[in-house]
Motif scaffolding. Structure first.
Motif, PDB file in Angstrom:
ATOM      1  N   LYS A  24       0.828  -1.209   0.000  1.00  0.00           N
ATOM      2  CA  LYS A  24       0.000   0.000   0.000  1.00  0.00           C
ATOM      3  C   LYS A  24       0.867   1.265   0.000  1.00  0.00           C
ATOM      4  O   LYS A  24       0.588   2.222  -0.735  1.00  0.00           O
ATOM      5  N   MET A  25       1.938   1.257   0.803  1.00  0.00           N
ATOM      6  CA  MET A  25       2.837   2.412   0.826  1.00  0.00           C
ATOM      7  C   MET A  25       3.559   2.570  -0.513  1.00  0.00           C
ATOM      8  O   MET A  25       3.714   3.689  -1.009  1.00  0.00           O
ATOM      9  N   ALA A  26       3.990   1.466  -1.108  1.00  0.00           N
ATOM     10  CA  ALA A  26       4.664   1.530  -2.410  1.00  0.00           C
ATOM     11  C   ALA A  26       3.714   2.054  -3.481  1.00  0.00           C
ATOM     12  O   ALA A  26       4.118   2.820  -4.358  1.00  0.00           O
ATOM     13  N   LYS A  27       2.454   1.650  -3.394  1.00  0.00           N
ATOM     14  CA  LYS A  27       1.470   2.130  -4.373  1.00  0.00           C
ATOM     15  C   LYS A  27       1.277   3.642  -4.248  1.00  0.00           C
ATOM     16  O   LYS A  27       1.203   4.353  -5.256  1.00  0.00           O
ATOM     17  N   LYS A  28       1.226   4.144  -3.028  1.00  0.00           N
ATOM     18  CA  LYS A  28       1.092   5.592  -2.826  1.00  0.00           C
ATOM     19  C   LYS A  28       2.317   6.333  -3.341  1.00  0.00           C
ATOM     20  O   LYS A  28       2.203   7.388  -3.963  1.00  0.00           O
ATOM     21  N   MET A  29       3.499   5.765  -3.094  1.00  0.00           N
ATOM     22  CA  MET A  29       4.731   6.426  -3.529  1.00  0.00           C
ATOM     23  C   MET A  29       4.867   6.409  -5.047  1.00  0.00           C
ATOM     24  O   MET A  29       5.527   7.270  -5.621  1.00  0.00           O
ATOM     25  N   CYS A  30       4.250   5.461  -5.716  1.00  0.00           N
ATOM     26  CA  CYS A  30       4.348   5.350  -7.171  1.00  0.00           C
ATOM     27  C   CYS A  30       3.235   6.105  -7.897  1.00  0.00           C
ATOM     28  O   CYS A  30       3.161   6.047  -9.125  1.00  0.00           O
ATOM     29  N   SER A  31       2.405   6.790  -7.173  1.00  0.00           N
ATOM     30  CA  SER A  31       1.267   7.451  -7.816  1.00  0.00           C
ATOM     31  C   SER A  31       1.688   8.529  -8.806  1.00  0.00           C
ATOM     32  O   SER A  31       0.940   8.834  -9.739  1.00  0.00           O
TER      33      SER A  31
END
Length: 146
Positions: A109-116
């Protein structure tokens, strides 16, 4: 030819004797299908996630039945079997299911937010998956060694 009247209603329970064989021969990796499912959660259908968790729960049930079944006597289950049941379910519930799920889910979830902000949709989709899959060995190695 066998008719419906010839079969015993509990005939299927005869196959329960194969549970210990399944527990010995079932790959340990089946316990980790939920970790892989958490890694690919955002790329797949919910049915795939539910199936993966079903596989993990089945492994836990077979492993627990195997450990408890080793303490069965002709009088039934002894006190060690009751302790083993609680210990196995508690261990698997926390070490094999809850902690890895929370850790990997949070990491993905954190990686997905950082890749937005990444423009490439493929990269934006695959980086969280790579993070989740990369976390699996970091989580399961200490658990398996402990």
């Amino acid at each position: 030819m066998t008719t419906q009247e010839d079969t015993h209603p509990y005939e299927g329970f005869a196959y329960a004797r194969f549970i210990p064989m399944l527990a010995r021969n079932t790959p340990r990796a089946l316990a980790y299908t939920n970790e892989v499912a958490e890694s690919v959660r955002y790329l797949t259908r919910p049915a795939v996630i539910k199936t993966a968790y079903g596989i993990s729960f089945a492994y836990v049930a077979i492993d627990t039945a195997h450990k408890v079944g080793q303490h069965h006597t002709d009088k039934g289950f002894d006190e060690v079997a009751k302790y083993q049941l609680g210990d196995s379910l508690l261990w698997h519930g926390t070490a094999s299911m809850a902690l890895p799920r929370l850790t990997i889910h949070t990491g993905v979830k954190m990686a997905k937010k950082m890749c937005s902000s990444i423009k490439s949709p493929k990269t934006r989709a695959m980086v969280p998956v790579a993070v989740g899959l990369g976390m699996i060995p970091l989580i399961i190695h200490p658990i398996d060694e402990g």
